[in-house]
Design a protein around this motif. Structure first.
Motif, PDB file in Angstrom:
ATOM      1  N   PHE A 129      65.492   7.919  76.908  1.00 22.18           N
ATOM      2  CA  PHE A 129      65.127   9.186  77.495  1.00 22.18           C
ATOM      3  C   PHE A 129      64.939  10.244  76.473  1.00 22.18           C
ATOM      4  N   TYR A 130      64.275  11.447  76.700  1.00 22.16           N
ATOM      5  CA  TYR A 130      64.448  12.568  75.866  1.00 22.16           C
ATOM      6  C   TYR A 130      65.232  13.376  76.863  1.00 22.16           C
ATOM      7  N   PHE A 131      66.400  14.233  76.328  1.00 17.09           N
ATOM      8  CA  PHE A 131      67.318  14.965  77.114  1.00 17.09           C
ATOM      9  C   PHE A 131      67.223  16.569  76.732  1.00 17.09           C
ATOM     10  N   GLN A 132      67.038  17.483  77.489  1.00 12.18           N
ATOM     11  CA  GLN A 132      67.111  18.708  77.329  1.00 12.18           C
ATOM     12  C   GLN A 132      68.138  19.626  78.265  1.00 12.18           C
ATOM     13  N   ILE A 133      68.970  20.430  77.609  1.00 17.74           N
ATOM     14  CA  ILE A 133      69.978  20.912  78.352  1.00 17.74           C
ATOM     15  C   ILE A 133      69.308  22.110  79.070  1.00 17.74           C
TER      16      ILE A 133
END
Length: 198
Positions: A32-36
């Protein structure tokens, strides 16, 4: 980073994590790509004797974990919620679709990865320095460059506890406390209500 509405168009999901929750663990396959969206996340490792070493700390709207998608490698660290947080997760397939169809975000990702690599290289040059102020200055410079949004000469509040600074630099917390006080006396930073202004 990548606008949240664009991430949603490509099928991202938002997940809530409580402080202390693992987002992923060392050795897991990167998928996954994770963005906060909100909150803070730390990347860390634990030594055999249980000592924690923090590799980095991220906050909204930063991303993390994406470097390993490019090389299809497992995560070399844990990602743990440092506060309660909400994170957008996008499959690697859809992440690469965004980069292909919106190349401006590919450039932004490359810039962020390059900044992190630069920090690691500078820190590795000084990790064995006998002067703890050098390590702390590299750390504070990095956080100011990557987290400060204002292009002004105003002082930046370092968003780290003394313990986190110790874990990020490999120093003892007592050394960090003593060194910060010495740096304040040398007018390299200011301390107001225990917050470090750099």
């Amino acid at each position: 980073m990548i606008p949240e509405d664009l991430l949603k168009q490509y099928g991202s999901i938002s997940k809530d994590y409580k402080c202390g929750d693992f987002i992923y663990e060392e050795g897991m396959k990167s998928t996954f790509y994770f963005q906060i969206v909100s909150g803070k996340v730390k990347l860390n490792n634990f030594s055999e004797d249980g000592r924690e070493f923090i590799q980095n700390i991220f906050e909204a709207p930063q991303s993390f974990g994406e470097a390993f998608l490019f090389i299809n490698e497992v995560y070399p660290t844990n990602a743990i919620a440092l506060t309660d947080c909400t994170i957008c997760q996008l499959t690697s397939k859809n992440f690469f679709e965004i980069l292909k169809e919106h190349p401006q975000y590919s450039l932004k990702i490359n810039e962020n990865l390059s900044r992190r690599l630069h920090y690691k290289m500078i820190m590795s040059q000084h990790i064995f320095s006998k002067d703890p102020a050098i390590r702390l200055k590299v750390l504070m410079d990095y956080f100011k460059q990557t987290h400060c949004t204002e292009e002004t000469e105003t002082e930046y509040i370092i968003p780290l506890t003394r313990q986190q600074m110790a874990d990020l630099t490999g120093l003892r917390v007592e050394t960090v406390i003593r060194t910060i006080k010495a740096m304040e006396k040398e007018h390299l930073l200011n301390i107001i209500n225990r917050q470090i202004y750099y």
